[in-house]
Enzyme design. Sequence first.
Site, PDB file in Angstrom:
ATOM      1  CB  CYS A 130      -0.927  -0.007   1.202  1.00  0.00           C
ATOM      2  SG  CYS A 130      -1.935  -1.487   1.246  1.00  0.00           S
ATOM      3  CG  HIS A 164      -3.443   3.081   1.929  1.00  0.00           C
ATOM      4  ND1 HIS A 164      -3.902   2.666   0.693  1.00  0.00           N
ATOM      5  CD2 HIS A 164      -3.474   1.976   2.731  1.00  0.00           C
ATOM      6  CE1 HIS A 164      -4.188   1.379   0.751  1.00  0.00           C
ATOM      7  NE2 HIS A 164      -3.941   0.945   1.974  1.00  0.00           N
ATOM      8  CG  ASN A 177      -6.662  -1.199   0.777  1.00  0.00           C
ATOM      9  OD1 ASN A 177      -5.889  -0.827  -0.100  1.00  0.00           O
ATOM     10  ND2 ASN A 177      -6.259  -1.582   1.979  1.00  0.00           N
TER      11      ASN A 177
HETATM   12  O1  UT7 Z   1      -3.777  -1.594   3.451  1.00  0.00           O
HETATM   13  C1  UT7 Z   1      -3.782  -2.306   4.641  1.00  0.00           C
HETATM   14  C2  UT7 Z   1      -4.722  -3.455   4.462  1.00  0.00           C
HETATM   15  N1  UT7 Z   1      -5.441  -3.763   5.648  1.00  0.00           N
HETATM   16  C3  UT7 Z   1      -6.690  -3.356   5.866  1.00  0.00           C
HETATM   17  O2  UT7 Z   1      -7.289  -2.663   5.121  1.00  0.00           O
HETATM   18  C4  UT7 Z   1      -7.347  -3.869   7.121  1.00  0.00           C
HETATM   19  C5  UT7 Z   1      -7.340  -2.958   8.283  1.00  0.00           C
HETATM   20  N2  UT7 Z   1      -8.285  -3.500   9.288  1.00  0.00           N
HETATM   21  C6  UT7 Z   1      -9.594  -3.282   9.197  1.00  0.00           C
HETATM   22  O3  UT7 Z   1     -10.025  -2.588   8.308  1.00  0.00           O
HETATM   23  C7  UT7 Z   1     -10.499  -3.896  10.247  1.00  0.00           C
HETATM   24  O4  UT7 Z   1      -9.746  -4.516  11.242  1.00  0.00           O
HETATM   25  C8  UT7 Z   1     -11.510  -4.901   9.635  1.00  0.00           C
HETATM   26  C9  UT7 Z   1     -12.512  -4.153   8.783  1.00  0.00           C
HETATM   27  C10 UT7 Z   1     -10.771  -5.940   8.804  1.00  0.00           C
HETATM   28  C11 UT7 Z   1     -12.267  -5.629  10.730  1.00  0.00           C
HETATM   29  O5  UT7 Z   1     -12.904  -4.688  11.567  1.00  0.00           O
HETATM   30  P1  UT7 Z   1     -12.831  -4.870  13.142  1.00  0.00           P
HETATM   31  O6  UT7 Z   1     -13.675  -3.831  13.727  1.00  0.00           O
HETATM   32  O7  UT7 Z   1     -11.378  -4.906  13.518  1.00  0.00           O
HETATM   33  O8  UT7 Z   1     -13.544  -6.240  13.351  1.00  0.00           O
HETATM   34  P2  UT7 Z   1     -12.974  -7.593  13.978  1.00  0.00           P
HETATM   35  O9  UT7 Z   1     -11.836  -8.123  13.201  1.00  0.00           O
HETATM   36  O10 UT7 Z   1     -12.777  -7.336  15.433  1.00  0.00           O
HETATM   37  O11 UT7 Z   1     -14.178  -8.566  13.756  1.00  0.00           O
HETATM   38  C12 UT7 Z   1     -15.389  -8.400  14.434  1.00  0.00           C
HETATM   39  C13 UT7 Z   1     -16.323  -9.511  13.999  1.00  0.00           C
HETATM   40  C14 UT7 Z   1     -15.712 -10.899  14.033  1.00  0.00           C
HETATM   41  O12 UT7 Z   1     -16.704 -11.765  14.509  1.00  0.00           O
HETATM   42  P3  UT7 Z   1     -16.611 -12.366  16.008  1.00  0.00           P
HETATM   43  O13 UT7 Z   1     -15.327 -13.126  16.040  1.00  0.00           O
HETATM   44  O14 UT7 Z   1     -16.611 -11.165  16.892  1.00  0.00           O
HETATM   45  O15 UT7 Z   1     -17.834 -13.202  16.075  1.00  0.00           O
HETATM   46  C15 UT7 Z   1     -15.448 -11.216  12.585  1.00  0.00           C
HETATM   47  O16 UT7 Z   1     -15.542 -12.593  12.296  1.00  0.00           O
HETATM   48  O17 UT7 Z   1     -16.736  -9.300  12.650  1.00  0.00           O
HETATM   49  C16 UT7 Z   1     -16.585 -10.500  11.919  1.00  0.00           C
HETATM   50  N3  UT7 Z   1     -16.314 -10.195  10.529  1.00  0.00           N
HETATM   51  C17 UT7 Z   1     -17.293 -10.007   9.625  1.00  0.00           C
HETATM   52  N4  UT7 Z   1     -18.627 -10.034   9.720  1.00  0.00           N
HETATM   53  C18 UT7 Z   1     -19.340  -9.779   8.620  1.00  0.00           C
HETATM   54  C19 UT7 Z   1     -15.123 -10.031   9.916  1.00  0.00           C
HETATM   55  N5  UT7 Z   1     -15.301  -9.740   8.626  1.00  0.00           N
HETATM   56  C20 UT7 Z   1     -16.636  -9.722   8.410  1.00  0.00           C
HETATM   57  C21 UT7 Z   1     -17.454  -9.467   7.288  1.00  0.00           C
HETATM   58  N6  UT7 Z   1     -18.786  -9.504   7.449  1.00  0.00           N
HETATM   59  N7  UT7 Z   1     -16.929  -9.180   6.084  1.00  0.00           N
END
Ligand code: UT7
Length: 329
Positions: A116, A256, A286
């Site tokens: 990125c 980014h 992204n």
């Molecule tokens: O250029 C760098 C590239 N990286 C990125 O762009 C990622 C940066 N990180 C993020 O954008 C965020 O961490 C995410 C959007 C990936 C995740 O958001 P979060 O608020 O950190 O959520 P989380 O990982 O804590 O997940 C919360 C819940 C989980 O369920 P449980 O374990 O609490 O039951 C995940 O399984 O959300 C669930 N989850 C989803 N649910 C519906 C994860 N992805 C999804 C999804 N749809 N697509």
Amino acid sequence: MATLIPVGVAGLGRYVPEKKLTNRDLEQIVDTSDEWIVQRTGIRERRIAGADQVTSTLALAAAKQALADANLDPMDLDLVICATVTGDQPFPATACRLGYDLGAKKAGGFDVAAACSGFVFASQVAAAMIQSGQHRNILVVGAEILSRILDYTDRNTCVLFGDGAGAAVYRPLSEAKRGEFLGGSICMEGGAEGVLAQPGGGSRHPASNSSVEQRLHFMKMGGTKVFRFAVRVFAELVNNVLEKYGRDQIGVIIPHQVNQRIIESAMEQVGLPMDLVFSNIERYGNTSAASVPIALREAFEAGRLQPGKLVVMPAFGAGMAWGHLLLRW
Ligand code: UT7
């Protein structure tokens, strides 16, 4: 020491594929919802390259627009740098194909693999080469087809990314007449392959039946770690610019395009209003190395690049590698 030649931005370009993949479409593919994706990321749709397109196809379209904007012919180019982690193939460099397709017959070329942060790093390399007098006209393109390395059974990653390309032509400021290059930064914290990577296909996990069975050729990511890292370094990068130049100098921040919540959290930490930010994440998700140059071109079209004011471009991603690019428009 010889005097450095001031550098500017002569042209900007962007290209995104026509096909849209909406959150509703993704609801049919993985266990997710439009509501979750919008709330957690701000993304509503992303673009997906057609079956007949490769990364250099997208790069070529963005490059042509940037060259037209710069009023330059491909034969005027001395160097073509392509920032990508999803090149046409592991080697040769995608820049070589891009230069060939453009007809940039006098140019050399190479790729920069910094995920990125690729465009931001490659732009600093280009600027340094012009400053030193080694080259005069350099094309930098950030281009990705991330959809080819996304695992559409993994909802943690597949909803976040899209395809596209953005480009900039750098020249001595006397010819570019705008977008003066003021500097930037290139930083890294190595040893983070487990956080965000495409593990398969290199010397660590060469392609094999087993690497395919283990789905190692798809992107893997620990989203929460990336989230915290991104907020921290984004805030740090903007704070450094604030301390050096002051609030009034900043015209626009083009980060980014990673996640709207990351952008909002970092802006809150530095105490700056969101209306200073240019964001298009809602439409493209992204796009890794393509995200900053696509947004830069769109900010230009939207009249967000104000003459005399700073354009601050912080980027961060796999590596972990991060840095920023700073222009005065
Ligand atoms: O250029 C760098 C590239 N990286 C990125 O762009 C990622 C940066 N990180 C993020 O954008 C965020 O961490 C995410 C959007 C990936 C995740 O958001 P979060 O608020 O950190 O959520 P989380 O990982 O804590 O997940 C919360 C819940 C989980 O369920 P449980 O374990 O609490 O039951 C995940 O399984 O959300 C669930 N989850 C989803 N649910 C519906 C994860 N992805 C999804 C999804 N749809 N697509």
